[in-house]
Scaffold this motif. Structure first.
Motif, PDB file in Angstrom:
ATOM      1  N   ILE A 229       0.826  -1.208   0.000  1.00  0.00           N
ATOM      2  CA  ILE A 229       0.000   0.000   0.000  1.00  0.00           C
ATOM      3  C   ILE A 229       0.863   1.261   0.000  1.00  0.00           C
ATOM      4  CG2 ILE A 229      -1.442   1.367   1.579  1.00  0.00           C
ATOM      5  CD1 ILE A 229      -3.207  -0.414   0.135  1.00  0.00           C
ATOM      6  N   ILE A 285      -4.572  -3.146  -4.456  1.00  0.00           N
ATOM      7  CA  ILE A 285      -5.812  -2.881  -3.708  1.00  0.00           C
ATOM      8  C   ILE A 285      -6.705  -4.120  -3.763  1.00  0.00           C
ATOM      9  CG2 ILE A 285      -7.892  -1.448  -3.541  1.00  0.00           C
ATOM     10  CD1 ILE A 285      -6.327   0.801  -4.760  1.00  0.00           C
ATOM     11  N   TYR A 288      -6.006  -6.734  -1.166  1.00  0.00           N
ATOM     12  CA  TYR A 288      -6.565  -6.409   0.159  1.00  0.00           C
ATOM     13  C   TYR A 288      -8.073  -6.601   0.162  1.00  0.00           C
ATOM     14  CZ  TYR A 288      -2.054  -4.607   1.614  1.00  0.00           C
ATOM     15  OH  TYR A 288      -0.748  -4.525   1.954  1.00  0.00           O
TER      16      TYR A 288
END
Ligand code: UDP
Ligand code: MG
Length: 314
Positions: A229, A285, A288
């Motif tokens: 991230i 992303i 996650y």
């Protein structure tokens, strides 16, 4: 049988070939040890007769317990199932079922446990595996260590002696994409390494497919590091800075030198580069989101089909 002090937990997937030797060595260890030991063998949905062998053994020798899973759930979940059912009051000794982790090292591990360590993890001094696998492991552990917020020891896998109180914490962690060696480190308490030479498999091939291995590595990275991230936002900031500098240069050129702005190639290059970066960022992303998605389903981590457990001393 007395309440066991130590539980040896081993997950097995298609280990029929190495099974007799595993049992021979475990039985010899239990016979010669002053400790009271139980063995929990978990069948991870084997396609060969591993499950049947485990059942037979557990029915004839009450020091052995069998946990048979409904299908192949993977090594980490098989271990989780075994750990949840092990009743060793002092500690759990986690080993692989292919005898790459010699069970005879238990007394050495136990000694370190008695000296006050809650987790004694094995550190591989040498691996008897192909160079490609060895290099892969070597680089992965070093990379993970450099980006992880947990102090995950180098070159150590799941082979460890883990105290009852740490196991209790592990059993309470409902994490879906499990990376047990990371979770174990995250828990804390006093942990120490024990160096050993990892043996080659006694029989058969590795049961970890490349996909499973990559999955494990991904779980390590995404569950124990914020790097992916952070990488996105850092790349974003750097890109903005570069474009600002470039903009200023172009404006100065235009104002003072009235030069024509150069070319097409650099434009194309930048577009392709940043399309790639954007896709990568989306993928990160996605990793996650996927983990949140699976966790939020709240499904049981694994399904037990059958348990052959001697309940005499409960
Ligand atoms: N294993 C398992 N489920 C799987 C893959 C492996 O329970 O889906 C078991 C396997 O039987 C062995 C241990 O996990 O006892 C370690 O696997 P393996 O030896 O194949 O991994 P490697 O040592 O090659 O990393
Ligand atoms: Mg192995």
């Amino acid at each position: 049988m007395k309440v066991p002090q130590i539980s040896i937990v081993a997950p097995l997937y298609n280990e029929s070939e190495s099974f007799p030797l595993l049992v021979k060595r475990l039985t010899a260890l239990m016979d010669s040890s002053p400790l009271s030991i139980e063995v929990v063998l978990v069948d991870d949905g084997s396609k060969d007769d591993t499950a049947m062998r485990i059942r037979q053994l557990a029915l004839t020798d009450d020091r052995y317990h069998g946990v048979l899973l409904s299908r192949n759930h993977g090594h980490q979940l098989a271990l989780t199932a075994g750990m949840a059912r092990a009743r060793g009051t002092e500690a759990l000794f986690v080993i692989d079922g292919d005898l790459q982790d010699p069970p005879e090292l238990l007394p050495d591990f136990y000694k370190l446990y008695q000296e006050g360590n809650d987790v004694v993890y094995a550190v591989r001094r040498k691996r008897k595996e192909g160079w490609l696998k060895k290099t892969g492991y070597f680089l992965f552990y070093r990379m993970l260590r450099s980006i992880s917020y947990v102090d995950i020891p180098l070159d150590s896998g799941d082979f460890a002696l883990i105290s009852r109180r740490v196991v209790d914490v592990l059993n309470k962690m409902p994490e879906e994409s499990r990376y047990l060696r990371g979770m174990r480190s995250w828990i804390g308490f006093k942990q120490t390494g024990f160096e050993y030479e990892r043996d080659a498999r006694v029989a058969g091939e590795s049961k970890y497919s490349l996909k499973q291995l990559l999955n494990l590595a991904y779980n390590g990275i995404f569950n124990f590091s914020e790097f992916p991230i952070k990488f996105m936002s850092r790349t974003g900031v750097i890109a903005i800075l570069i474009s600002l500098v470039y903009f200023i240069i172009v404006v100065i050129k235009k104002l003072f030198f009235t030069q024509v702005i150069e070319g097409f190639t650099s434009l194309l290059f930048v577009i392709i580069l940043f399309s790639g970066v954007q896709l990568l960022a989306l993928g990160i992303i996605g990793e996650y989101v996927l983990r949140i998605f699976f966790q939020s389903k709240n499904r049981p981590l694994y399904i037990v089909k059958e348990e052959i457990i001697n309940r005499e001393y409960i």
